[in-house]
Structure formats: C-alpha cells, structure tokens
Motif scaffolding. Sequence first.
Motif, PDB file in Angstrom:
ATOM      1  N   VAL A  12      34.176  19.119  65.772  1.00  0.00           N
ATOM      2  CA  VAL A  12      35.269  19.553  65.385  1.00  0.00           C
ATOM      3  C   VAL A  12      36.322  18.641  65.032  1.00  0.00           C
ATOM      4  O   VAL A  12      36.878  17.784  64.329  1.00  0.00           O
ATOM      5  CB  VAL A  12      35.459  18.373  66.806  1.00  0.00           C
ATOM      6  N   THR A  19      36.266  24.052  67.186  1.00  0.00           N
ATOM      7  CA  THR A  19      34.466  23.661  66.876  1.00  0.00           C
ATOM      8  C   THR A  19      33.787  24.439  66.597  1.00  0.00           C
ATOM      9  O   THR A  19      33.708  25.715  67.167  1.00  0.00           O
ATOM     10  CB  THR A  19      34.014  23.157  68.469  1.00  0.00           C
ATOM     11  N   VAL A  27      32.523  21.834  72.391  1.00  0.00           N
ATOM     12  CA  VAL A  27      31.436  21.101  71.824  1.00  0.00           C
ATOM     13  C   VAL A  27      30.550  22.012  73.067  1.00  0.00           C
ATOM     14  O   VAL A  27      29.191  22.042  72.359  1.00  0.00           O
ATOM     15  CB  VAL A  27      31.565  19.650  71.960  1.00  0.00           C
TER      16      VAL A  27
END
Length: 726
Positions: free
Chosen positions: A287, A272, A239
């Motif tokens: 995600v 992601t 992330v």
Amino acid sequence: MAIPEIVATALAVLATALGVIVWIDRRRSRHEEGEPATAAAGAPAPAEPDAAAAAQAVIAAMREPALVHGESIETVNPAFADLVGIPVAELRGRRLPELVAAEYSGLVAVAIERALTGADGPARTEAELTDSHGQVTRLELEATPLEIAGRRLVLLTAGEMLPRGEPAAPALPAVRAVRALEFLGEGLVTTDATGRIDYQNPAAEKLTGIRAADAVGQSFGALIGFVEEHDRRPLPDPVQQCLATGTRVGLARRALLLVRATGAELGVEATTAPIRGDEGELAGTVVLLHDVTEQRGLARQMSYQAAHDPLTGLVNRREFERRLGEALETARSGRQNHVLCYLDLDRFKAVNDSSGHVAGDNLLREVAVLIREAVRDSDTVGRIGGDEFGVLLVGCPLDKARQIADDIWRAIGEYRFVWKDRIFNIGVSVGLVEITRDSSSIEEALNAADSACYVAKRQADAHVHVYSAQDEVVARSRGEIHWLQRLQVALRDGLFELFVQPIEATRDHADGPGCEVLVRLRDDGQTVAPAEFFPAAGRYRLLPLIDRWVLNATLGALAAGALRLPPGRSVALNVSGQTLGDPGFLEYVVDELDRSGVAPALLCFEVAETAVVGNLEHARRFVEVLHGMGCQFALDDFGNDLGGFTSLRQMPMNYLKIDGSFIRDLARNPVNQAVVTGVIGMARTLGFRLIAEQVEDAAALEAARGMGIDFVQGYAIGRPRPLMPG
C-alpha cells in the motif's frame, strides 16, 4: 509503384522503425537494464512497404503501453488498450486528453502539441487515468516526435508509476533495499496474504501516528479506514479488495484516511497493488500512501476564492448565477419554487465620492453582514455588482420572501455608517421575482429582478417591489432609454473625456506600456465612470462607437503632443468584445494610423480573454494584422478564464495583464501568491512579459516587484488623471 517511390517508402519505413527501436532501447537502458527485448518478428510483411503499416506493427509489438497521436489517436497497441479497458478499434480516432482525468487534460494536450510543433519543453508528463472498472492509474507519459510518410506525429508511451506485476529489476542487496524503503518519502505498508501488516516504513508511521512495532501483526482494516471526503461515505478496505481481485486498487481521488484508534484524518492518495510469489501466487499487498492534505487545502482555498467576492466574503456573481441556475432547474421540475431578490444601495455614491474608496469598501463589508443576518442559513447572498447584491431564497413562498425583504430594507435603513468625523445614513431598494416552472433563463430572471428594483427605487412610499411584466417596460423606458439618449448626445457632441493612469516598469525595460487611457463621460458637470454607462452601451451596441472615439482621441493627443511618452514606451487602450466582433474596426484603425501619422509601435491594445474567445476569428485577424504593423497587444484580465488559453496562446501577444483580483492583497494572501507564481512561470516559458493591475498599496507593490512582474499599475503608482489638451 515506381522504383523511386519504392525506395522512398522503404527509407521511411526504415527511419520509422529505427526511431522506435532506438527509443525502446533508450527506455530499456534507463529503466529495465538487462530485461530481454520483445521482438517484432514473425508478423507477416505487407506486400508493399508502407511507413504507417510498419509503424503500426512496431507499436503493436511493444510491451509498454504506446500509441501514435496526430490530431487524434492513429495507432495504439493492445497494452494501452488493456490499460484503459477500451478495445483498440474504439480508441482510434479519439484524443488522449479526453481519456485522462479532467485536471490533467490540459497538460497532456500541451505535451502533444509541443511534440507535434517541435517546441522545447519537458519530455515527460504525469497524468491519471481511470479504466472502465473505476481503477485509477498514475502514469508517466513520454512524448517522442516522429515523421511518418511526410507527416509529423508523436509517439506516446505510458509507464505506470506503480508497476502491476511486471518482471522485477535486478534486486538490490537486502540491506540497501530496506534502507531505501525507510528513506522513501511516501508512506509504504505491506501485508501478508490475509491482510495483516508485516512492514511499515517511517513515513507511514508519521502519516498514521501508529508505531511499526504496534502495527505489525494487526489487520490493516482494523487500524486504518477510508471515507469519501465530501459525503463521508465509507470506502472499501483497499487491501481486502486487492486480495479478493488480485488487481491493483486505487481509492477515490477525494479519500480521507482515518486512524481508527485516535480519530485523526488526513487527505491521501492511496494505491494498493498485489505482491506475487515466484510461482505467481498472491503473497500479499503493498500500500502506497501519499499525503495530499496540504494540496487539497490549497485547492479548496483557491476554489473558495474563485467563487467568492474578496471584499465582502459573499459569493461572487459567477457563483451566484451558478446557484440560480440550479434553482431554475428544480423550479422547472415542479419540485420547489424560489424567490430572487435584487438589492441596490441608495446614496452609496455619496460615501464613495466624499470619503474615498476605502470608506466605500468598509461600508460594503458592513452592509454584507446586515444582509447575511437577515436571511436564513439555507439562502444565498451574493455581491453581483459594485453596490448591488443578490439574495436567492431557496424554497421560499412569496409572502415569506416579502417579509425577509422588508427586514433587509429596515435593517439597512436604520443602520448608520460612521467614517472618521462623518455619519452617513443609506438605504436600499429591493426587487423580487418568483422563480417558478415558467421561469426561463438566468439572464431573464436577473433582468426581471433588476427591473423590479428599478421600480422600487422610484416609489415614494416603499422600496420593496415584486416584479410584474409592466416593470421591465418601465425600467427600460426610464432607465436604459435615458442612458441611450445621453450616450448618443455624448457621441455627437464629444462629451467623453480621456483619463490617463501611469504604468511603471519594475526593471530597466527600454520598451513597454507607459500608461493606459481610460474613458469617462461628462454629464451635468459630473464625471461618470464606465461602470455606470457601459451596461446600456453594451445593450444598445454602442461600445464600438465609444472605442472608435477613444482611439481617435488617443491618436490626436499623441500627434498634438498632449500625450507624451518616454522613448520606446507605448500607450495601452482597451478594445471591447463587441468591437473585436466588428469586421470594420480593423480597417478603421489602419486608416486612423495613416491619417494621424502616429507610429503603430506607440499603441498597445488590451483585449480581455473572454472577448477574444467570443470573437476568435475576427480577433485573430485583428491581432495578427496590427501586430505585423508594429502594434503591441496585452491579454487583459488574465486568470479569470484559463480554459480559453489553449487557443489564445497561438496569437502574437506581448504581455499578460494579471487580473486585479489576484494582485489585491498579494502580499498577504498565499493563494494569490501561488496563482501569480504559476502565471509568472508560464509567461516566462511562452516569452510574455507581465503587467500587474490594481496595485493599490505599498505592500502589493513590493510583492509584485519581488516576484519579478515586469510592469505595475494602480493607485500605488498613480491615480487616473484627466488628459489635458496640448
């Protein structure tokens, strides 16, 4: 250019352009309804119409990644070049299967070949591709056949399975969109622009064990981490990586997801992607988590099975040789010396002959345990032959290796094997060779250790011997030379003998193999199995002569009525790799068929995968000529070397004979069942019928029948028996 040529070329241009445009329209109506089309106008027209140039212009104008493929890539658009991170000019001339991940290369090659030849098959193929930055992209490739300027080509378009900032399709109503995410089978998590979770679907809850109510508002990296499966190396937070780069991030293929609160871990494929606002600003990430724990477990189990002997659990010969090769490399670099031990059991044949194969198998299992207990944890023990074992002592001085070999010899010598009401004492002979900077090859190291073992077996006072250059001379002169003389006498005096083992159809097949002929050697009143004399026959190039004897004897038995087959059935006989490489063998077969008067349809030649790949051109001519005459062919030991199947499947084969290692224990081994199921599906697609060999018990027989295998062979059907003269 003449008027007819101009007209023909113009028609080709029009056909190509229309074909591509129709294809684009079909794709757009299926996936992107309402999205404005990308026009190809504005490009300057060539001075003369040219089909290839027109196709190139249309492909370049396409917004989707696309290319035209023949033997290699001929035309590719910038969108595809951006996807792989390689300039357009460098992509031309390369092959697409070389660009995708290795495990998808074969699938892509088959898809291209199917489109080029017009064969039936699925229009779409999944693949994974890693760009120059290491980012993994999962693609759906769609193949469309084209004909350009009289050449058959294939148009391939790539659709990413997770879009990268493409214009969104018309939005679903809010309630339907949420419900769709809730019922999605993949785990899905979204975060805001700081990396804090703002949504998690039920599948993600199930994967992580974290309730959505507890996850929302928490940093993704604080709840979930990733490590590399093999070395446990921590992987970056995908992330934060996505937020920092603004690009899609795919984790390593062998990633493990760690739930920090509980320590739970599972195998995942994680991707992601950035979420952007109306103005293009970075608004967060999404995600996608795909649980592959079960698939990886199955892959590990299959990998283990491919590297280990199913009877003893030790590494098999292929894996042992691979590790020996690694040891040779470290020895040549001067970093370490090693010792290779070659072990040959004494009096094993007496157990097998007097008490049967089941007793012999149990003995081998127990001996494997004794050897494993006598060596160090860092050493490798492998079964490299019927009653032969190898031990690789890594980084071991020769004196220490001699001590370990003595321990093995003593442990096996003191062991007593009990079977029913009988007690057997066996022994072992051990040959040692040091692996040093001067060691040359795997084959020479094994031959040297084998020669030392031969000398050890003939020593009266000790059965452990360290290799010297003289040992090979002794072994050859006393061992292989002895077999050479015996085989020459057998060929001269007809001392070989045919055995027959039945092959049974599991369905109402009117044709197919009814039995297989096997060769044995009569020597001093004993029947000698091929495993004992084939190595020497191979070394001295006698296998073609033995195969000729088998063919001649089989045809004679058929002509004389000594070998009787049901109507429509055939007899299977093996052809060695050496014989396939003999350019005179094809002519010999044709002459013998003419001389004997036996119908070619009564013969089914079995050729091993590895033998065909090693003699591809001779094998192709041999198979095509005899198949054209009416002979049948079976690809033997199928499954041992699937890498060569791309070239083999072009040959006119009738049957695939599944390697016995996959059939033994078929009823109880889920990996074997998965492999055999895959082989059955492929065989049905390609029009082959299947034979299962080494069907040794009722459970394996029932499993083979239940899975739809066409023919079965093994002890459960019937043991090999001597062919009685007519």
